[in-house]
Design a protein around this motif. Structure first.
Motif, PDB file in Angstrom:
ATOM      1  N   ASP A  72      -1.730  -4.475  -3.281  1.00 29.81           N
ATOM      2  CA  ASP A  72      -1.470  -3.056  -3.489  1.00 29.81           C
ATOM      3  C   ASP A  72      -0.022  -2.738  -3.121  1.00 29.81           C
ATOM      4  OD1 ASP A  72      -1.472  -0.312  -3.631  1.00 29.81           O
ATOM      5  OD2 ASP A  72      -3.151  -0.018  -2.257  1.00 29.81           O
ATOM      6  N   THR A  73       0.742  -2.256  -4.093  1.00 25.74           N
ATOM      7  CA  THR A  73       2.143  -1.917  -3.822  1.00 25.74           C
ATOM      8  C   THR A  73       2.284  -0.610  -3.057  1.00 25.74           C
ATOM      9  OG1 THR A  73       2.438  -0.661  -5.878  1.00 25.74           O
ATOM     10  CG2 THR A  73       2.824  -3.051  -5.974  1.00 25.74           C
TER      11      THR A  73
ATOM     12  N   SER B 108      -1.363  -5.528   1.392  1.00 31.63           N
ATOM     13  CA  SER B 108      -0.613  -4.274   1.284  1.00 31.63           C
ATOM     14  C   SER B 108       0.890  -4.472   1.430  1.00 31.63           C
ATOM     15  CB  SER B 108      -1.097  -3.284   2.349  1.00 31.63           C
ATOM     16  OG  SER B 108      -0.280  -2.139   2.379  1.00 31.63           O
ATOM     17  N   VAL B 109       1.628  -4.069   0.415  1.00 38.40           N
ATOM     18  CA  VAL B 109       3.090  -4.044   0.506  1.00 38.40           C
ATOM     19  C   VAL B 109       3.530  -3.010   1.537  1.00 38.40           C
ATOM     20  CG1 VAL B 109       5.215  -3.467  -0.740  1.00 38.40           C
ATOM     21  CG2 VAL B 109       3.459  -4.880  -1.845  1.00 38.40           C
TER      22      VAL B 109
ATOM     23  N   ASP C 271       6.120  -1.073   6.629  1.00 42.78           N
ATOM     24  CA  ASP C 271       5.980  -0.332   7.890  1.00 42.78           C
ATOM     25  C   ASP C 271       6.217  -1.236   9.097  1.00 42.78           C
ATOM     26  OD1 ASP C 271       5.359   1.899   6.401  1.00 42.78           O
ATOM     27  OD2 ASP C 271       3.189   1.732   6.697  1.00 42.78           O
ATOM     28  N   ALA C 272       5.859  -2.524   8.964  1.00 45.45           N
ATOM     29  CA  ALA C 272       6.032  -3.473  10.069  1.00 45.45           C
ATOM     30  C   ALA C 272       7.436  -4.064  10.112  1.00 45.45           C
ATOM     31  CB  ALA C 272       5.012  -4.597   9.942  1.00 45.45           C
TER      32      ALA C 272
ATOM     33  N   GLN D  27       5.593  -7.889  -4.070  1.00 43.61           N
ATOM     34  CA  GLN D  27       4.201  -8.331  -3.953  1.00 43.61           C
ATOM     35  C   GLN D  27       4.074  -9.790  -3.520  1.00 43.61           C
ATOM     36  OE1 GLN D  27       3.099  -6.943  -8.041  1.00 43.61           O
ATOM     37  NE2 GLN D  27       1.287  -6.163  -7.013  1.00 43.61           N
ATOM     38  N   THR D  28       5.120 -10.575  -3.694  1.00 48.81           N
ATOM     39  CA  THR D  28       5.006 -12.012  -3.441  1.00 48.81           C
ATOM     40  C   THR D  28       4.614 -12.315  -1.998  1.00 48.81           C
ATOM     41  OG1 THR D  28       6.615 -12.504  -5.176  1.00 48.81           O
ATOM     42  CG2 THR D  28       6.241 -14.198  -3.513  1.00 48.81           C
ATOM     43  N   VAL D  29       5.273 -11.675  -1.028  1.00 46.06           N
ATOM     44  CA  VAL D  29       4.996 -11.973   0.384  1.00 46.06           C
ATOM     45  C   VAL D  29       3.558 -11.640   0.760  1.00 46.06           C
ATOM     46  CG1 VAL D  29       5.600 -11.412   2.766  1.00 46.06           C
ATOM     47  CG2 VAL D  29       7.412 -11.807   1.078  1.00 46.06           C
ATOM     48  N   PRO D  30       3.047 -10.425   0.489  1.00 43.30           N
ATOM     49  CA  PRO D  30       1.645 -10.173   0.839  1.00 43.30           C
ATOM     50  C   PRO D  30       0.660 -11.033   0.062  1.00 43.30           C
ATOM     51  CG  PRO D  30       2.587  -8.303  -0.348  1.00 43.30           C
ATOM     52  CD  PRO D  30       3.716  -9.205  -0.006  1.00 43.30           C
TER      53      PRO D  30
END
Length: 314
Positions: A78-79, A105-106, A111-112, A127-130
């Protein structure tokens, strides 16, 4: 979206001289691939965004295992900029089929402080990292995706079963041969395989199948009136994540979407096609793929899709 029934598949109602329709052959190939992956891998999952290709793929999975349930979870990255109509459709479908939904979640990673918002506001490349994190955390060894070879030159290079290394990356020079419908799923610990059951389908095949099987889709795929503005040769919807500048006047136009990705980078097309028959005529006359016509993230460079795929994107 309808599920499989005890009757013969409607996609096979119209036959060719060989006694089988083109859609029936594509359906049989896709169901074979889905069953092979589930038989060969320990922890498969399927990407499901609520877009038409993932809806068709999920419909094929329901047929593949009917009268049993689909034996794997579905995953959505989810972007945070998705169309609300698509998210509602996703949730209704998952609930109706009794599936486990895994969401990466992107927004949570932004947020982090683990991801940085892009200057252009487009989140699809994020989206690649999540995605890779979700695959690693859940230890998925095979992930179904709805990519098709006709969408993009980079996707045309992809095998039906495509190996990803320990970092989730794709090397187009290391593609394995796939002869006589034999698929090589060998992988080492830490690696995983992306599986593309509808790789050989075209956009027109997808819509013919949707019409033949009477598959429900999010309403965005059909003509509707929407407040829009024009940017970079594309029609953008006005929304919380897609705001016009002072130099971009808005107007209400009758449009539909050929693909429903991140709201901040997905364009609409002018259309009066309010049902499957009308959409079929429209798609048959199209000369540009849906990604080429309506996805701004694929216009970032000539090799935008291939660069993202090498990093681990679908």
């Amino acid at each position: 979206m309808t599920t499989a029934t005890a009757t013969a598949p409607r996609a096979a109602d119209v036959v060719d001289l060989a006694g089988q329709s083109a859609l029936a052959r594509l359906e049989a190939e896709s169901i074979h691939i889905i069953r092979e992956v589930v038989a060969e891998f320990d922890r498969p999952a399927m990407l499901f965004s609520g877009g038409k290709d993932s809806v068709v793929m999920l419909h094929l999975a329901a047929k593949a295992f009917w009268p049993g349930r689909i034996p794997f979870p579905v995953v959505h990255i989810d972007t945070g900029h998705n169309f609300e109509e698509v998210l509602d459709f996703r949730d209704r479908t998952v609930e109706r089929l009794g599936l486990e939904l895994v969401v990466g979640s992107v927004q949570e990673l932004i947020d982090a402080g683990e991801l940085t918002e892009r200057a252009d506001g487009t989140r699809n490349p994020l989206q690649t990292v999540p995605l890779l994190r979700t695959i690693a955390q859940r230890r998925f060894d095979a992930v179904f995706g709805g990519a098709r070879r006709d969408e993009d030159r980079a996707r045309a290079k992809e095998r039906i079963l495509s190996l990803r290394d320990e970092f989730g990356q794709w090397d187009p020079r290391s593609q394995r041969p796939e002869l006589w419908n034999l698929y090589n799923g060998r992988h080492r610990p830490g690696q995983h395989v992306r599986a593309f059951p509808i790789s050989n389908w075209t956009e027109l095949d997808v819509w013919r199948y949707i019409a033949a099987e009477d598959i429900e889709l999010p309403p965005l795929y059909y003509a509707h009136d929407r407040e829009v503005f024009h940017r970079d040769g594309m029609i953008r919807a006005v929304g919380p994540h897609s705001r016009p500048t002072a130099a971009e006047p808005t107007e209400v136009l009758r449009v539909r979407y050929r693909t429903v990705g991140d709201m901040s980078c997905t364009g609409a097309v002018l259309s009066e096609a309010a049902d499957n028959t009308a959409v079929l005529h429209e798609v048959a006359a199209a000369t540009i793929t849906e990604r080429g016509a309506t996805r701004a993230d694929d216009r970032l460079s000539e090799a935008a899709m291939e660069d993202r795929k090498k990093d681990g994107y679908f």
